[in-house]
Each structure stands twice: as C-alpha cells, then as structure tokens.
Motif scaffolding. Structure first.
Motif, mmCIF file in Angstrom:
data_model
loop_
_atom_site.group_PDB
_atom_site.id
_atom_site.type_symbol
_atom_site.label_atom_id
_atom_site.label_comp_id
_atom_site.label_asym_id
_atom_site.label_seq_id
_atom_site.Cartn_x
_atom_site.Cartn_y
_atom_site.Cartn_z
ATOM 1 N N ARG A 251 -0.694 2.097 -8.205
ATOM 2 C CA ARG A 251 -0.815 0.643 -8.121
ATOM 3 C C ARG A 251 0.524 -0.055 -7.853
ATOM 4 N NH1 ARG A 251 -5.716 -1.386 -10.184
ATOM 5 N NH2 ARG A 251 -7.288 0.011 -9.286
ATOM 6 N N SER A 252 1.626 0.649 -8.054
ATOM 7 C CA SER A 252 2.945 0.011 -7.907
ATOM 8 C C SER A 252 3.591 0.261 -6.550
ATOM 9 C CB SER A 252 3.893 0.522 -9.002
ATOM 10 O OG SER A 252 3.369 0.247 -10.271
ATOM 11 N N VAL A 253 2.908 0.964 -5.671
ATOM 12 C CA VAL A 253 3.494 1.221 -4.356
ATOM 13 C C VAL A 253 3.699 -0.104 -3.616
ATOM 14 C CG1 VAL A 253 3.096 2.318 -2.118
ATOM 15 C CG2 VAL A 253 2.497 3.516 -4.207
ATOM 16 N N ASP A 254 4.863 -0.258 -3.033
ATOM 17 C CA ASP A 254 5.209 -1.503 -2.343
ATOM 18 C C ASP A 254 4.197 -1.779 -1.213
ATOM 19 O OD1 ASP A 254 6.357 -3.596 -1.007
ATOM 20 O OD2 ASP A 254 8.389 -2.766 -1.046
ATOM 21 N N PRO A 255 3.530 -2.950 -1.244
ATOM 22 C CA PRO A 255 2.558 -3.276 -0.184
ATOM 23 C C PRO A 255 3.175 -3.259 1.216
ATOM 24 C CG PRO A 255 2.370 -4.810 -2.014
ATOM 25 C CD PRO A 255 3.583 -3.994 -2.274
ATOM 26 N N LYS A 256 4.501 -3.548 1.297
ATOM 27 C CA LYS A 256 5.152 -3.534 2.613
ATOM 28 C C LYS A 256 5.158 -2.122 3.204
ATOM 29 C CE LYS A 256 8.188 -7.417 1.528
ATOM 30 N NZ LYS A 256 9.577 -7.830 1.215
ATOM 31 N N LEU A 257 5.319 -1.117 2.309
ATOM 32 C CA LEU A 257 5.279 0.273 2.791
ATOM 33 C C LEU A 257 3.888 0.625 3.307
ATOM 34 C CD1 LEU A 257 7.333 2.215 0.074
ATOM 35 C CD2 LEU A 257 7.986 1.742 2.444
ATOM 36 N N VAL A 258 2.874 0.117 2.609
ATOM 37 C CA VAL A 258 1.493 0.385 3.035
ATOM 38 C C VAL A 258 1.241 -0.242 4.405
ATOM 39 C CG1 VAL A 258 -0.936 0.072 2.453
ATOM 40 C CG2 VAL A 258 0.726 0.532 0.637
ATOM 41 N N GLU A 259 1.713 -1.486 4.556
ATOM 42 C CA GLU A 259 1.538 -2.165 5.844
ATOM 43 C C GLU A 259 2.277 -1.426 6.957
ATOM 44 O OE1 GLU A 259 -0.412 -4.678 6.668
ATOM 45 O OE2 GLU A 259 -1.186 -4.554 4.622
ATOM 46 N N MET A 260 3.483 -0.939 6.615
ATOM 47 C CA MET A 260 4.261 -0.205 7.616
ATOM 48 C C MET A 260 3.534 1.090 8.004
ATOM 49 S SD MET A 260 8.194 1.133 7.405
ATOM 50 C CE MET A 260 8.795 -0.510 7.066
ATOM 51 N N GLY A 261 2.931 1.740 7.007
ATOM 52 C CA GLY A 261 2.167 2.955 7.293
ATOM 53 C C GLY A 261 1.008 2.681 8.233
ATOM 54 N N LYS A 262 0.361 1.550 8.013
ATOM 55 C CA LYS A 262 -0.763 1.184 8.888
ATOM 56 C C LYS A 262 -0.282 0.901 10.307
ATOM 57 C CE LYS A 262 -3.714 -0.681 5.231
ATOM 58 N NZ LYS A 262 -4.297 -1.904 4.626
ATOM 59 N N VAL A 263 0.904 0.277 10.394
ATOM 60 C CA VAL A 263 1.468 0.013 11.727
ATOM 61 C C VAL A 263 1.708 1.322 12.479
ATOM 62 C CG1 VAL A 263 3.538 -0.832 12.916
ATOM 63 C CG2 VAL A 263 2.500 -2.192 11.084
ATOM 64 N N TYR A 264 2.114 2.370 11.707
ATOM 65 C CA TYR A 264 2.359 3.679 12.341
ATOM 66 C C TYR A 264 1.082 4.491 12.540
ATOM 67 C CZ TYR A 264 7.424 3.299 12.177
ATOM 68 O OH TYR A 264 8.720 2.910 12.394
ATOM 69 N N GLY A 265 -0.040 3.873 12.232
ATOM 70 C CA GLY A 265 -1.321 4.521 12.554
ATOM 71 C C GLY A 265 -1.963 5.300 11.429
ATOM 72 N N TYR A 266 -1.396 5.221 10.220
ATOM 73 C CA TYR A 266 -2.020 5.943 9.104
ATOM 74 C C TYR A 266 -3.198 5.146 8.571
ATOM 75 C CZ TYR A 266 2.129 8.900 9.085
ATOM 76 O OH TYR A 266 3.137 9.766 9.442
ATOM 77 N N ARG A 267 -4.300 5.827 8.377
ATOM 78 C CA ARG A 267 -5.502 5.219 7.820
ATOM 79 C C ARG A 267 -6.162 6.213 6.858
ATOM 80 N NH1 ARG A 267 -3.574 1.579 10.134
ATOM 81 N NH2 ARG A 267 -4.501 -0.067 11.431
#
Length: 261
Positions: free
Chosen positions: A149-165
């Motif tokens: 729950r503490s993972v930085d949301p910006k990292l998640v968004e960046m992961g999505k930008v790189y195509g991770y789903r």
C-alpha cells in the motif's frame, strides 16, 4: 587495496566489541567471586559443558531439532503471512473481508495459546510448528500489506507508461517497491520465531535446546542452562545475518541500501 582492507577489518570487528567486553566482565566477576557459581557459572565451565555435550552428540542433535522446527514454522507462517498480505494489499475488497478477522486474532498473544495447543496436539512437533507459525505470521503479513500500500503512486504510473499492466506491473514495480518493508517484516519475524521456540520447547517438548535447558535445571546444571541461552542468541544472530545478506542482495537497486554498502 591494503588501505581499504585495513578500514574494513575494524568495521567488521566493531559490532563484536561489546559482546567481547561482556565476556571479559563475565570472566572477571565470576573469577573474583563477585558473582557466585550458583548464580552464573564461569565462561570456561560453559565451554566445558559444550565440549561434553558435543562429545556425546546431544548438542548437535538438539541444535538440529530446534533449527528444523524454527525453519519449518517460519516457512509455513511466513508463506501464509506473505500471501495474505499480498492478497489484501492488492485487492481492497479482500482487505475489507479478511483484515478485521486477522487483526482480532493478532491481538491474542500467541504464547497464551500454548495450553490449548498442548491439549489439541500434545507435546509433539505440531504444537511447536503451530506456535512458531503464528508468531512469524503477523510481522510478515503487516509489513507486506503496508509495503504494497505504500508504493509511490508515481512509480506505478511510470510503470504503466512503460507498458506494464496486471501481473507484470505487480512483478516489476509494486512488489520490488514493497520489498524493503517485507524484509523488515522478515527480520522482525525471525526474532519472534526464536522467542516462540524458546517458550514452546521449555513447556512442551522432549527434545531441542529448550528441553535441554529444562532437563539441565532438574540436575542444577547452570552451565548447560547458560549454554542453551547462548545457543539461542547465536542462532538468532545467525538468522538475522542471513536476512541482512538477502537485504543487501535484493535491494542493490535501492539508493538508501546501496549507500550503506
């Protein structure tokens, strides 16, 4: 190179300075009579007891039995705690359904369950494994849940930008981001693992280090009792060192941990 090795050696020895000082003070106080032998035996007497038990095979047998109990209990409780922490951390509905029950159980001291565990399972291996599993479950569950729950949301968004789903997003971004918290839970649970095993083996066992200490009490063998305590301390330190090695290996990418190397 030699200069670097010269700096590393004192750094490696520094954490052992206090234990060595305690050992020296222990030797001085017991030799001068400041501490009576029936309160605390001399270090050399504890060493003789260790040699005696090594020769008749009891020491290695009991250490092996206790280590096996600790490892099996840790693997069982740790695996369940990790999976539930991951499950509840990922799905809010699962948290809504399960977390309240888990927190209610967490507030029951697991060592208070020893009498009922003995009634259910006797003094066999199951009692120790259940108690150790319960002890290690909650630190790993809480830290895994908190880490997810503490993972930085910006990292998640960046992961999505790189195509991770989906699973790849969790495998490449969220789980590595939660890893520092998970490893803190592992280190906490290792301490609780040995604490639980000490208590379980002293009240419900016919083998292991705790049983060896309780058996020594019957014969007033303070040297073996102290030896048992030292063994628990050494095994606890060894398991924590292994956890730190995992931390150093798995978190090499993390700037805070890389700076400590």
């Amino acid at each position: 190179m030699n200069n670097r090795n010269g700096k590393r050696l004192p750094q490696a020895a520094l954490p052992w300075a206090l234990p060595i000082l305690v050992l020296i003070l222990w030797q001085i106080f017991t030799t001068t009579g400041f501490l009576a032998g029936n309160i605390l035996p001399k270090p050399v007497e504890v060493g003789r007891a260790a040699v005696e038990l090594l020769k008749n095979g009891q020491l290695l047998d009991n250490v092996a039995i206790s280590t096996r109990r600790a490892v099996l209990g840790f693997l069982a409780g740790g695996a369940i705690g990790f999976l539930l922490g991951l499950f509840n951390g990922v799905w809010a509905r699962a948290e809504l359904l399960l977390d309240t029950t888990i927190q209610m159980i967490r507030n029951v001291p697991h060592l208070a369950l020893i009498p009922i565990a003995i009634l259910w399972f006797g003094i066999g291996e199951e009692t120790k494994l259940v108690l150790v599993s319960l002890g290690v479950f909650f630190p790993i569950y809480l830290n895994t849940f908190h880490g997810i729950r503490s993972v930085d949301p910006k990292l998640v968004e960046m992961g999505k930008v790189y195509g991770y789903r989906g699973a790849s997003l969790y495998g490449h971004v969220i789980l590595p981001g939660a890893l520092p918290a998970i490893l803190v839970g592992v280190r906490q649970s290792l301490g609780i693992m040995w604490l639980t095993l000490i208590v379980a083996e002293t009240v419900a066992a016919d083998s292991g280090i705790g049983y060896m200490a309780m058996n020594a009490r019957e014969y007033m063998r303070m040297d073996i009792i102290v030896l048992s305590i030292l063994l628990y301390a050494l095994l606890g330190k060894l398991s924590d060192s292994l956890a730190k090695l995992l931390e150093a290996s798995w978190l090499r990418w993390h700037s805070n941990y890389a700076a400590q190397r």
